[in-house]
Design an enzyme around this catalytic site. Sequence first.
Site, PDB file in Angstrom:
ATOM      1  N   HIS A   1     -61.660  39.477  66.528  1.00 32.41           N
ATOM      2  CA  HIS A   1     -60.752  38.345  66.787  1.00 32.41           C
ATOM      3  C   HIS A   1     -60.167  38.445  68.198  1.00 32.41           C
ATOM      4  O   HIS A   1     -60.093  37.468  68.935  1.00 32.41           O
ATOM      5  CB  HIS A   1     -59.575  38.355  65.800  1.00 32.41           C
ATOM      6  CG  HIS A   1     -59.953  38.156  64.367  1.00 32.41           C
ATOM      7  ND1 HIS A   1     -59.772  39.141  63.421  1.00 32.41           N
ATOM      8  CD2 HIS A   1     -60.472  37.102  63.706  1.00 32.41           C
ATOM      9  CE1 HIS A   1     -60.163  38.698  62.238  1.00 32.41           C
ATOM     10  NE2 HIS A   1     -60.595  37.459  62.371  1.00 32.41           N
TER      11      HIS A   1
ATOM     12  N   GLY B   1     -66.768  33.197  66.668  1.00 32.01           N
ATOM     13  CA  GLY B   1     -67.580  34.404  66.811  1.00 32.01           C
ATOM     14  C   GLY B   1     -68.989  34.211  66.281  1.00 32.01           C
ATOM     15  O   GLY B   1     -69.190  33.517  65.284  1.00 32.01           O
TER      16      GLY B   1
HETATM   17  P1  AMP Z   1     -61.995  34.897  60.318  1.00 31.44           P
HETATM   18  O1  AMP Z   1     -60.595  35.359  60.486  1.00 31.44           O
HETATM   19  O2  AMP Z   1     -62.864  35.859  59.578  1.00 31.44           O
HETATM   20  O3  AMP Z   1     -62.078  33.489  59.778  1.00 31.44           O
HETATM   21  O4  AMP Z   1     -62.622  34.825  61.774  1.00 31.44           O
HETATM   22  C1  AMP Z   1     -62.027  34.076  62.788  1.00 31.44           C
HETATM   23  C2  AMP Z   1     -62.962  33.997  63.954  1.00 31.44           C
HETATM   24  O5  AMP Z   1     -63.236  35.312  64.434  1.00 31.44           O
HETATM   25  C3  AMP Z   1     -64.323  33.372  63.581  1.00 31.44           C
HETATM   26  O6  AMP Z   1     -64.762  32.549  64.633  1.00 31.44           O
HETATM   27  C4  AMP Z   1     -65.201  34.583  63.429  1.00 31.44           C
HETATM   28  O7  AMP Z   1     -66.563  34.320  63.672  1.00 31.44           O
HETATM   29  C5  AMP Z   1     -64.633  35.494  64.502  1.00 31.44           C
HETATM   30  N1  AMP Z   1     -64.982  36.888  64.218  1.00 31.44           N
HETATM   31  C6  AMP Z   1     -64.810  37.564  63.057  1.00 31.44           C
HETATM   32  N2  AMP Z   1     -65.305  38.806  63.154  1.00 31.44           N
HETATM   33  C7  AMP Z   1     -65.824  38.924  64.395  1.00 31.44           C
HETATM   34  C8  AMP Z   1     -66.489  39.982  65.109  1.00 31.44           C
HETATM   35  N3  AMP Z   1     -66.740  41.167  64.540  1.00 31.44           N
HETATM   36  N4  AMP Z   1     -66.874  39.744  66.369  1.00 31.44           N
HETATM   37  C9  AMP Z   1     -66.636  38.545  66.956  1.00 31.44           C
HETATM   38  N5  AMP Z   1     -66.016  37.513  66.354  1.00 31.44           N
HETATM   39  C10 AMP Z   1     -65.613  37.696  65.087  1.00 31.44           C
END
Ligand code: AMP
Length: 286
Positions: A42, A152
């Site tokens: 994030h 991401g």
């Molecule tokens: P989430 O909180 O899981 O909904 O993720 C929020 C954002 O962070 C989304 O765009 C995800 O794709 C991105 N994200 C989550 N994990 C990762 C990671 N390991 N590397 C890069 N981006 C990430």
Amino acid sequence: MAAREPRLIRKIAELREALTLIRRERKRVGFVPTMGALHEGHLSLVRACKTECDCTVVSIFVNPTQFGPQEDFERYPRTLDRDLAGLRSCGVELVFAPEAREMYPPGFDTWVEVKGVSEPLEGVCRPGHFRGVATVVLKLFNIVQPDVAYFGQKDYQQALVIEKMIRDLDLPIILRVLPTVRESDGLAMSSRNSYLDPESRKQATVLWRSLCRAAECLRNGERRADVILREMRQVIDAIPNARTDYVALVNPETLQPVDAITGKTLAAVAVRLGKTRLIDNLLLEP
Ligand code: AMP
């Protein structure tokens, strides 16, 4: 100089008001939507946003409509204080963390459905998931009205769904999709990794190892998808505790399966380790 505390906003109207003032100064607004339990993945998006925009808005909202009835909405990690500390160290200006009833007041019943790219892979395993994602992201886009939004590659299909929604609905937003941040042993960072007990945590590298196996097959000259998929499955099947939801080699734009790797191809896996469901992907280039 110590970073200033981000301003924590709970109400849509309050965020709109803050952003009106910021936009009046012709500032470029960047937006990073999250469900909190923030990790370096994030924060990599947040840092890119800070570099590329004048004002960074991060949302923290565990969106109930993207979870299925049997999924982990209730137990999803909620770590607001720690998240705020991380965002503070990045110098984030605004954090939007609404209650569910602020986003979905009684009577809410309008839904965004992105067809096509939302249907395979996660679409099969998690019916309704992308409808919830697209709906909440469009609402957040309408509230924040960002110039740039950051996602991401970890959630490759999600980024594709959002890209299609932006195009189909003529949203004036630039989409930036940034690389997956990994632990040193290759495990993609995920808020759900906190569910893993020490044994499952070790086994969880199986997703990355199966993706690397695909890349290795390709390097060795193998192009046939069925052969590579078999190799990938073998890596996962070696873990007795692991249940494969899917192992796929697909066109990176349509997410339709390929027979042979002749151009850019997405390798995507979804695996359950006990009650924890993990996904990962890798873009392959012959
Ligand atoms: P989430 O909180 O899981 O909904 O993720 C929020 C954002 O962070 C989304 O765009 C995800 O794709 C991105 N994200 C989550 N994990 C990762 C990671 N390991 N590397 C890069 N981006 C990430």
